[in-house]
Design a protein around this motif. Structure first.
Motif, short mmCIF file in Angstrom:
data_model
loop_
_atom_site.label_atom_id
_atom_site.label_comp_id
_atom_site.label_asym_id
_atom_site.label_seq_id
_atom_site.Cartn_x
_atom_site.Cartn_y
_atom_site.Cartn_z
N GLY A 17 32.24 68.18 -0.82
CA GLY A 17 33.50 67.61 -0.37
C GLY A 17 33.48 66.10 -0.28
O GLY A 17 34.53 65.49 -0.09
N LEU A 18 32.31 65.48 -0.41
CA LEU A 18 32.24 64.02 -0.34
C LEU A 18 32.55 63.43 -1.72
O LEU A 18 32.28 64.06 -2.75
CB LEU A 18 30.84 63.57 0.11
CG LEU A 18 30.43 63.94 1.52
CD1 LEU A 18 29.02 63.45 1.81
CD2 LEU A 18 31.39 63.37 2.53
N PRO A 19 33.10 62.23 -1.76
CA PRO A 19 33.42 61.62 -3.06
C PRO A 19 32.15 61.25 -3.82
O PRO A 19 31.13 60.88 -3.25
CB PRO A 19 34.22 60.37 -2.69
CG PRO A 19 33.87 60.09 -1.27
CD PRO A 19 33.52 61.40 -0.64
N ASP A 20 32.23 61.35 -5.15
CA ASP A 20 31.10 61.06 -6.02
C ASP A 20 31.10 59.57 -6.36
O ASP A 20 32.08 59.06 -6.92
CB ASP A 20 31.18 61.88 -7.29
CG ASP A 20 29.92 61.82 -8.11
OD1 ASP A 20 28.95 61.18 -7.68
OD2 ASP A 20 29.90 62.44 -9.19
N PRO A 21 30.04 58.84 -6.03
CA PRO A 21 30.02 57.40 -6.33
C PRO A 21 29.99 57.10 -7.82
O PRO A 21 30.36 56.01 -8.25
CB PRO A 21 28.75 56.89 -5.64
CG PRO A 21 28.02 58.06 -5.16
CD PRO A 21 28.88 59.25 -5.28
N THR A 25 35.37 53.10 -9.77
CA THR A 25 35.69 52.14 -10.84
C THR A 25 34.91 50.84 -10.72
O THR A 25 34.57 50.24 -11.73
CB THR A 25 37.21 51.84 -10.83
OG1 THR A 25 37.58 51.39 -9.52
CG2 THR A 25 38.01 53.08 -11.19
N THR A 26 34.61 50.38 -9.50
CA THR A 26 33.89 49.12 -9.35
C THR A 26 32.52 49.38 -8.72
O THR A 26 32.30 50.41 -8.07
CB THR A 26 34.66 48.14 -8.44
OG1 THR A 26 34.77 48.70 -7.14
CG2 THR A 26 36.04 47.85 -9.01
N ALA A 30 31.44 51.80 -5.50
CA ALA A 30 30.38 52.80 -5.66
C ALA A 30 29.30 52.62 -4.61
O ALA A 30 28.79 53.61 -4.04
CB ALA A 30 29.79 52.72 -7.06
N THR A 31 28.94 51.37 -4.31
CA THR A 31 27.91 51.09 -3.31
C THR A 31 28.37 51.51 -1.92
O THR A 31 27.62 52.14 -1.17
CB THR A 31 27.57 49.59 -3.31
OG1 THR A 31 27.21 49.19 -4.63
CG2 THR A 31 26.42 49.29 -2.38
N SER A 32 29.61 51.17 -1.57
CA SER A 32 30.10 51.54 -0.25
C SER A 32 30.29 53.05 -0.12
O SER A 32 30.02 53.63 0.94
CB SER A 32 31.41 50.82 0.06
OG SER A 32 32.41 51.19 -0.85
N THR A 33 30.71 53.71 -1.20
CA THR A 33 30.85 55.17 -1.18
C THR A 33 29.50 55.83 -1.00
O THR A 33 29.35 56.79 -0.22
CB THR A 33 31.52 55.66 -2.47
OG1 THR A 33 32.78 55.02 -2.62
CG2 THR A 33 31.72 57.17 -2.45
N GLN A 34 28.48 55.33 -1.71
CA GLN A 34 27.13 55.89 -1.59
C GLN A 34 26.57 55.68 -0.18
O GLN A 34 25.95 56.58 0.39
CB GLN A 34 26.19 55.27 -2.62
CG GLN A 34 24.79 55.86 -2.60
CD GLN A 34 24.79 57.35 -2.89
OE1 GLN A 34 25.49 57.80 -3.78
NE2 GLN A 34 24.02 58.10 -2.14
N ALA A 35 26.81 54.51 0.41
CA ALA A 35 26.34 54.24 1.77
C ALA A 35 27.02 55.17 2.78
O ALA A 35 26.36 55.70 3.69
CB ALA A 35 26.59 52.78 2.14
N ALA A 36 28.32 55.38 2.60
CA ALA A 36 29.04 56.29 3.50
C ALA A 36 28.54 57.72 3.34
O ALA A 36 28.34 58.45 4.32
CB ALA A 36 30.53 56.22 3.22
N ASN A 37 28.31 58.14 2.10
CA ASN A 37 27.78 59.48 1.85
C ASN A 37 26.40 59.67 2.47
O ASN A 37 26.10 60.74 3.02
CB ASN A 37 27.71 59.77 0.35
CG ASN A 37 29.08 59.99 -0.27
OD1 ASN A 37 30.06 60.14 0.43
ND2 ASN A 37 29.13 60.00 -1.59
N ASP A 38 25.56 58.65 2.37
CA ASP A 38 24.22 58.73 2.97
C ASP A 38 24.30 58.89 4.49
O ASP A 38 23.57 59.67 5.08
CB ASP A 38 23.40 57.48 2.62
CG ASP A 38 23.01 57.43 1.15
OD1 ASP A 38 23.07 58.50 0.49
OD2 ASP A 38 22.66 56.34 0.68
#
Length: 103
Positions: A17-21, A25-26, A30-38
């Motif tokens: 259910g988490l967004p895929d980094p 598009t930028t 992608a970095t902020s999405t990956q940090a939030a997912n972590d």
């Protein structure tokens, strides 16, 4: 033959259910999405749904104190003895401890 094509990417979210980094598009997004997912994965890993409750502290009474509790419960009753020794020992002495205590 290269082994790289057999390896999976680690950046995909482990929690469903988490967004895929990889679909961002930028690079900043992608970095902020990956940090939030972590962070979310870490929270999910540490807080399980089946949490075991910690048991309370056990109180141990020496033979002399147990004998005093037993004698007092015979003389003044269980509830009064529980209140009396809770004040004297400065710990909560349950009524069941007094009632089922063995001298």
């Amino acid at each position: 033959m290269s082994l790289v094509r057999w390896l999976k990417k680690v950046n995909s979210p482990r929690t469903p259910g988490l967004p895929d980094p990889n679909l961002c598009t930028t690079e900043e997004e992608a970095t902020s999405t990956q940090a939030a997912n972590d962070q979310i994965d870490q929270l999910v890993a540490t807080s399980s749904t089946r949490r075991k409750r910690k048991r309370g502290q056990y109180s141990f009474y020496n033979a002399e104190t147990r004998a005093k509790i037993a004698k007092s419960s015979i003389e003044i009753g269980v509830m009064k003895t529980s209140r009396k020794f809770s004040k004297e020992l400065n710990i909560n002495v349950n009524e069941s401890t007094v009632r089922y205590g063995k001298p």
